[in-house]
Design a protein around this motif. Structure first.
Motif, short mmCIF file in Angstrom:
data_model
loop_
_atom_site.label_atom_id
_atom_site.label_comp_id
_atom_site.label_asym_id
_atom_site.label_seq_id
_atom_site.Cartn_x
_atom_site.Cartn_y
_atom_site.Cartn_z
N ARG A 142 0.83 -1.20 -0.02
CA ARG A 142 -0.15 0.06 -0.08
C ARG A 142 0.95 1.29 0.00
O ARG A 142 0.59 2.14 -0.71
CB ARG A 142 -0.97 -0.04 1.33
N ARG A 143 2.06 1.18 0.85
CA ARG A 143 2.74 2.26 0.68
C ARG A 143 3.51 2.65 -0.43
O ARG A 143 3.71 3.87 -0.94
CB ARG A 143 3.82 2.16 2.02
N GLY A 164 0.94 3.80 -2.96
CA GLY A 164 0.66 5.31 -2.87
C GLY A 164 1.68 6.21 -3.07
O GLY A 164 1.57 7.27 -3.71
N ASP A 181 -5.22 5.79 2.55
CA ASP A 181 -4.23 6.96 2.65
C ASP A 181 -2.92 6.81 1.86
O ASP A 181 -2.27 5.84 2.08
CB ASP A 181 -3.98 7.35 4.16
N ALA A 182 -2.89 7.81 0.85
CA ALA A 182 -2.03 7.63 -0.19
C ALA A 182 -0.39 7.93 0.29
O ALA A 182 0.57 7.32 -0.12
CB ALA A 182 -2.23 8.52 -1.35
N GLU A 183 -0.53 8.51 1.26
CA GLU A 183 0.79 9.06 2.06
C GLU A 183 1.31 7.91 3.12
O GLU A 183 2.32 7.65 3.05
CB GLU A 183 0.80 10.51 2.78
N GLY A 227 -0.38 4.80 3.64
CA GLY A 227 -0.86 3.43 3.23
C GLY A 227 -1.67 2.96 4.14
O GLY A 227 -2.10 1.67 4.18
N PRO A 245 -4.21 10.15 -6.66
CA PRO A 245 -4.69 10.37 -5.24
C PRO A 245 -5.73 11.28 -5.40
O PRO A 245 -5.81 12.43 -5.95
CB PRO A 245 -3.48 10.47 -4.54
N TYR A 251 -6.10 10.18 -1.13
CA TYR A 251 -6.67 8.79 -0.97
C TYR A 251 -6.38 8.09 -2.18
O TYR A 251 -6.70 8.66 -3.20
CB TYR A 251 -8.12 8.81 -0.47
N LEU A 252 -6.33 6.68 -1.87
CA LEU A 252 -6.69 5.76 -3.23
C LEU A 252 -7.50 4.68 -2.86
O LEU A 252 -8.16 4.73 -1.91
CB LEU A 252 -5.36 5.33 -3.29
N TYR A 305 -6.93 -1.62 -2.63
CA TYR A 305 -5.63 -1.83 -2.43
C TYR A 305 -5.32 -2.29 -1.00
O TYR A 305 -4.43 -2.87 -0.56
CB TYR A 305 -4.80 -0.44 -2.44
#
Length: 316
Positions: free
Chosen positions: A132-133, A136, A178-180, A182, A208, A216-217, A221
């Motif tokens: 996820r990280r 992102g 959360d894209a930043e 994960g 994002p 956000y993504l 994921y």
């Protein structure tokens, strides 16, 4: 599994793997991700079930992920028969590439590119959180290289798909990442986030989507269905356009079978519906092909109608 609401400086959503205060028993409907054709199939299945006497449109809980988040919001604002009719009556867009040429269509190529990127990211990741990280970070890099106009266009597109743009009174959970950081997040009517924004975030796989300073993504994921969020509900019906499959290693436990095992271990009865063998071609590389939405909706309707008798004692 316990979680606590995020502070306003981090996110207007609930973070973590679950939510506090889940009731015992009750019915939950889980709508998984599956692209544009997956959204049409989900609507078709619900409409077919309804026609067959099984109304799943007002459960105690609805969990929506990606295409499923759009379907959840649509079903909260319009009757399934109306949504299905709109899909079947829509004029299919013209194909930009003639059929049978052996060349990729305009709708297929982005999906193929996305799958190639995902396979590479999965191969380099150590575990789901690491994946996820990495996803992102890649999305944030793409956003930094863009002109920034995508956000407004995407919100307009999502808003045009929703019959109503207010959260329903019943319990609906829409997932994102959360894209930043994960971290998984869950939006609901108490999150302080507009329904349109929650859906847009849950469906945001390439770039994002920003809400209140956080980006956000796609909730897929985390898990493509996120059925485990229905923990504590007595009966859980899962509709999965991708047939419960996951691109990630089975040992990571992100596939639907692992989620179902978790729910059953906690005492839930669980039933699943997957696309039939004759319609699986609608959900692979062609998942974003708008011209395939009507046949996907029709296939879903026929399947829902066929499943209604089996599911009647389970749901009613």
């Amino acid at each position: 599994m316990n979680t606590s609401p995020s502070s306003s400086s981090r996110s207007p959503a609930t973070t973590g793997l679950g939510l506090p205060g889940r009731p015992s028993g009750g019915r939950a409907l889980v709508l998984g991700g599956g692209g544009s054709t997956g959204n049409a199939w989900l609507i078709g299945v619900v409409a077919g079930l309804f026609e067959g006497g099984v109304d799943v449109t007002a459960p105690d809980l609805t969990v929506g992920t990606s295409a499923g988040s759009t379907a959840a919001a649509q079903l909260a604002g319009a009757a399934p028969a109306h949504l299905l009719s709109s899909l079947l009556d829509a004029t299919p867009p013209e194909r930009r590439v003639p059929a049978g040429t052996g060349r990729e269509s305009a709708s297929t190529k982005p999906v193929v590119d996305h799958l190639e990127r995902m396979h590479a990211l999965i191969a380099s990741a150590h575990d789901p959180a690491d994946l996820r990280r990495r996803v992102g970070a890649t999305a944030l890099e793409r956003a930094a290289a863009s002109d920034g106009s995508w956000q407004e266009r995407w919100r307009t597109t999502v808003a045009s798909r929703l019959p109503r743009q207010a959260w329903p009174g019943r319990r609906v959970l829409l997932t994102a990442v959360d894209a930043e950081t994960g971290d998984p997040v869950v939006f609901d009517r108490d999150s302080g986030v507009d329904l349109v924004d929650a859906v847009a975030a849950s469906c945001s796989s390439g770039f994002p989507y920003e809400i209140a300073g956080r980006r956000y993504l796609d909730g897929g994921y985390r898990r493509n269905e996120n059925a485990d969020l229905a923990e504590g509900y007595g009966r859980v019906l899962v509709l999965s356009p991708f047939g419960g499959r996951s691109l990630t290693p089975p040992a990571w436990g992100l596939q639907l079978a692992a989620q179902v095992d978790e729910l059953r271990a906690q005492g839930s009865e669980v039933e699943t519906i997957f696309p039939g063998a004759g319609s699986e071609h609608l959900f692979g590389a062609d998942a974003m092909n708008l011209s395939l939405r009507p046949p996907a909706a029709r296939a879903g309707y026929e399947q829902g109608l066929a499943e209604a008798e089996r599911l009647t004692p389970f749901w009613l």
